[in-house]
Design an enzyme around this catalytic site. Structure first.
Site, PDB file in Angstrom:
ATOM      1  N   GLY A  16       0.909  -1.162  -0.306  1.00 53.43           N
ATOM      2  CA  GLY A  16       0.148  -0.017  -0.081  1.00 53.43           C
ATOM      3  C   GLY A  16       0.891   0.971  -0.009  1.00 53.43           C
ATOM      4  NE  ARG A  77      -2.024  -4.921  -1.208  1.00 50.33           N
ATOM      5  CZ  ARG A  77      -1.562  -4.104  -0.320  1.00 50.33           C
ATOM      6  NH1 ARG A  77      -0.844  -4.256   0.054  1.00 50.33           N
ATOM      7  NH2 ARG A  77      -2.106  -2.970  -0.294  1.00 50.33           N
ATOM      8  CG  ASP A 108       5.463  -6.364   8.835  1.00 48.93           C
ATOM      9  OD1 ASP A 108       7.001  -6.763   9.005  1.00 48.93           O
ATOM     10  OD2 ASP A 108       5.262  -6.791   9.620  1.00 48.93           O
ATOM     11  CB  THR A 130       2.260   0.491   6.105  1.00 51.96           C
ATOM     12  OG1 THR A 130       2.067   0.027   6.264  1.00 51.96           O
ATOM     13  CG2 THR A 130       3.710   0.677   7.693  1.00 51.96           C
ATOM     14  CG  ASP A 132      -2.097  -0.375   8.228  1.00 51.95           C
ATOM     15  OD1 ASP A 132      -3.019   0.420   7.461  1.00 51.95           O
ATOM     16  OD2 ASP A 132      -1.402  -1.851   7.102  1.00 51.95           O
ATOM     17  CG  ASP A 134       1.378  -3.480  10.057  1.00 50.62           C
ATOM     18  OD1 ASP A 134       2.108  -2.473   9.443  1.00 50.62           O
ATOM     19  OD2 ASP A 134       0.340  -3.794   9.495  1.00 50.62           O
ATOM     20  NE  ARG A 176      -2.597  -5.176   5.769  1.00 50.62           N
ATOM     21  CZ  ARG A 176      -2.341  -5.663   4.538  1.00 50.62           C
ATOM     22  NH1 ARG A 176      -2.377  -6.385   3.437  1.00 50.62           N
ATOM     23  NH2 ARG A 176      -1.263  -4.410   3.763  1.00 50.62           N
TER      24      ARG A 176
HETATM   25  P1  ADP Z   1       3.001  -5.185   2.551  1.00 46.96           P
HETATM   26  O1  ADP Z   1       4.261  -4.520   2.138  1.00 46.96           O
HETATM   27  O2  ADP Z   1       2.642  -3.376   2.452  1.00 46.96           O
HETATM   28  O3  ADP Z   1       3.170  -5.846   3.624  1.00 46.96           O
HETATM   29  P2  ADP Z   1       1.585  -7.285   0.910  1.00 46.96           P
HETATM   30  O4  ADP Z   1       1.882  -7.968   2.171  1.00 46.96           O
HETATM   31  O5  ADP Z   1       0.827  -6.768   0.042  1.00 46.96           O
HETATM   32  O6  ADP Z   1       2.453  -5.244   1.659  1.00 46.96           O
HETATM   33  O7  ADP Z   1       3.484  -7.223   0.355  1.00 46.96           O
HETATM   34  C1  ADP Z   1       3.771  -6.633  -0.706  1.00 46.96           C
HETATM   35  C2  ADP Z   1       4.182  -7.698  -1.839  1.00 46.96           C
HETATM   36  O8  ADP Z   1       5.593  -8.328  -1.875  1.00 46.96           O
HETATM   37  C3  ADP Z   1       3.631  -8.640  -2.204  1.00 46.96           C
HETATM   38  O9  ADP Z   1       2.517  -8.198  -3.208  1.00 46.96           O
HETATM   39  C4  ADP Z   1       4.618  -9.805  -3.086  1.00 46.96           C
HETATM   40  O10 ADP Z   1       5.446  -8.676  -3.911  1.00 46.96           O
HETATM   41  C5  ADP Z   1       5.480  -9.533  -1.819  1.00 46.96           C
HETATM   42  N1  ADP Z   1       5.323 -10.585  -0.783  1.00 46.96           N
HETATM   43  C6  ADP Z   1       4.954 -10.641   0.291  1.00 46.96           C
HETATM   44  N2  ADP Z   1       4.921 -12.076   1.120  1.00 46.96           N
HETATM   45  C7  ADP Z   1       6.389 -12.202  -0.019  1.00 46.96           C
HETATM   46  C8  ADP Z   1       6.965 -13.745   0.603  1.00 46.96           C
HETATM   47  N3  ADP Z   1       6.696 -14.132   1.796  1.00 46.96           N
HETATM   48  N4  ADP Z   1       7.571 -13.648  -0.156  1.00 46.96           N
HETATM   49  C9  ADP Z   1       8.120 -12.983  -0.986  1.00 46.96           C
HETATM   50  N5  ADP Z   1       7.766 -11.723  -1.227  1.00 46.96           N
HETATM   51  C10 ADP Z   1       6.624 -11.589  -0.784  1.00 46.96           C
HETATM   52  O1  F6P Z   2      -1.774  -1.452   4.077  1.00 41.14           O
HETATM   53  C1  F6P Z   2      -2.353  -0.029   4.501  1.00 41.14           C
HETATM   54  C2  F6P Z   2      -3.890  -0.197   3.754  1.00 41.14           C
HETATM   55  O2  F6P Z   2      -3.815   1.173   3.608  1.00 41.14           O
HETATM   56  C3  F6P Z   2      -4.743  -1.155   5.484  1.00 41.14           C
HETATM   57  O3  F6P Z   2      -4.907   0.177   6.191  1.00 41.14           O
HETATM   58  C4  F6P Z   2      -5.840  -1.115   4.865  1.00 41.14           C
HETATM   59  O4  F6P Z   2      -6.128  -2.424   5.117  1.00 41.14           O
HETATM   60  C5  F6P Z   2      -5.310  -2.043   2.972  1.00 41.14           C
HETATM   61  O5  F6P Z   2      -3.777  -1.009   2.873  1.00 41.14           O
HETATM   62  C6  F6P Z   2      -5.756  -1.873   1.627  1.00 41.14           C
HETATM   63  O6  F6P Z   2      -4.983  -2.177   1.024  1.00 41.14           O
HETATM   64  P1  F6P Z   2      -5.767  -2.381  -0.611  1.00 41.14           P
HETATM   65  O7  F6P Z   2      -5.121  -1.378  -1.323  1.00 41.14           O
HETATM   66  O8  F6P Z   2      -4.982  -3.688  -1.229  1.00 41.14           O
HETATM   67  O9  F6P Z   2      -7.082  -2.000  -0.302  1.00 41.14           O
END
Ligand code: ADP
Ligand code: F6P
Length: 336
Positions: A16, A77, A108, A130, A132, A134, A176
């Site tokens: 995000g 993503r 994360d 982020t 969040d 978090d 989230r």
């Molecule tokens: P955030 O980085 O905000 O936590 P996401 O959890 O959607 O957001 O992760 C962002 C991107 O990071 C995912 O779309 C994916 O491409 C990559 N990613 C997430 N988890 C993994 C993982 N376990 N191994 C490799 N790439 C990952």
């Molecule tokens: O991680 C940031 C955030 O805005 C969260 O607060 C929310 O749950 C999520 O992203 C929404 O994600 P998306 O843009 O995929 O709807």
């Protein structure tokens, strides 16, 4: 991890978007150039990396960006990056473009991707971006300050109309599964109730009793800040209205919380974190995530950072509760 000298770094934003990401990109670019490194921008997160959406960045390319919300590199993503094939391909593309150091700005999930690339030989550094807040290893994440101020201002506005109509208002904020945005707004907006997944016992009758007692004592509005992790604000509003007879409305703030010009704090923290990420790469470090702890900008091993747990401060929660409930012990108790 063995330390390795690098010449070209890439930077991407993933997950995000968050206000302040542009300030972090700008810092990576300009600190990188001033350190004698070449800097490449990778568009649309890991997805753009796999599609080779990569361009050289100059200091001028990041002019007029520090005050802008969103991310000039776009974000995405990318399911493919979760697979071994995708990760191997990402490494090959980095090598093809001469990228031997990578800065990943995200949460994360994005760091888990960076960790995989580090294990496959690309030096990587994560920057927490982020709204969040978090991410366990850091007390601060880029975007939180802007988002919480945006939400606070919106809730102030809802409060005005809520008071005029003597309504109960449920305002749902993002986050989230984490309740930081909700808790901070709860305190900053003087909400009557704050529901966060980490603390809410889902005893709705208790909440309803509180609204009724509060109204009997003459409160003109009842503001409930509800975290996304609890959710279901519309249905909750209907149940509360049916049970209390008090008009109840739900407002879901949504994506407005992710946009807007970053606050001073977000710009400064993002700039510091961006510069630190480059300094770590230049020093040959890899598989690190930068953070802010006890007044200092610091870095951690990504594996350790991902294993850390973060909890809502019990003291902050208690203070929030005591400022909205039972603050006058001489009044009839507003038992929750
Ligand atoms: P955030 O980085 O905000 O936590 P996401 O959890 O959607 O957001 O992760 C962002 C991107 O990071 C995912 O779309 C994916 O491409 C990559 N990613 C997430 N988890 C993994 C993982 N376990 N191994 C490799 N790439 C990952
Ligand atoms: O991680 C940031 C955030 O805005 C969260 O607060 C929310 O749950 C999520 O992203 C929404 O994600 P998306 O843009 O995929 O709807």
């Amino acid at each position: 991890m063995a330390e390795k000298k690098i010449r070209t770094i890439g930077v991407l934003t993933s997950g995000g978007d968050a206000p302040g990401m542009n300030a972090a990109i700008r810092a990576v670019v300009r600190r990188g150039l001033s350190t004698g490194l070449k800097v490449k921008g990778i568009y649309k997160g890991y997805s753009g990396l796999l599609n080779e959406e990569i361009t050289d960045l100059t200091g001028k390319d990041v002019s007029d960006t520090i005050e802008r919300g969103g991310t000039i590199l776009y974000t995405a993503r990318c399911a493919e990056m979760r697979t071994e094939e995708g990760q191997q391909q990402a490494v090959e593309i980095c090598r093809k473009h001469g990228i031997d150091g990578l800065v990943v700005i995200g949460g994360d999930g994005s760091f888990a991707g960076a960790q995989k690339l580090a294990n496959l030989g690309i030096n990587t550094i994560g920057i927490p971006g982020t709204i969040d807040m978090d991410i366990a290893c850091t007390e601060y994440t880029i975007g939180f300050d802007t988002a919480v101020n945006t939400a606070m201002q919106a809730i102030d506005k809802v409060r005005d109309t809520s008071t005029s109509h003597e309504r109960c208002s449920i305002i749902e904020v993002m986050g989230r599964n984490a309740g930081y945005l909700a808790l901070w707004c709860g305190i900053a907006n003087g909400a009557e109730d704050v529901l966060i997944a980490e603390k809410y016992d889902y005893d709705e009758q208790n909440l309803i009793n509180h609204i009724i007692e509060s109204r009997k004592k003459g409160k003109k509005h009842h503001i409930i800040v509800n975290a996304e992790g609890v959710g279901h604000s519309e249905a909750m509003a209907k149940r509360i209205e049916a049970a209390t007879g008090i008009e109840t409305r739900a407002t879901i703030l949504g994506y407005m919380q992710r946009g807007g010009s970053p606050t001073c704090k977000d710009r400064v923290y993002a700039s510091m974190m961006g510069a630190l990420a480059v300094d770590l790469l230049a020093a040959g470090k890899t598989c690190r995530v930068v953070g802010y702890r006890h007044g200092e900008f610091v870095d951690f091993d990504i594996n350790e950072a991902l294993a850390m747990q973060k909890n809502v401060s019990q003291y902050m929660w208690e203070v929030c509760d005591s400022l909205s409930h039972n603050y006058d012990k001489n009044e009839t108790s507003l038992k929750r």
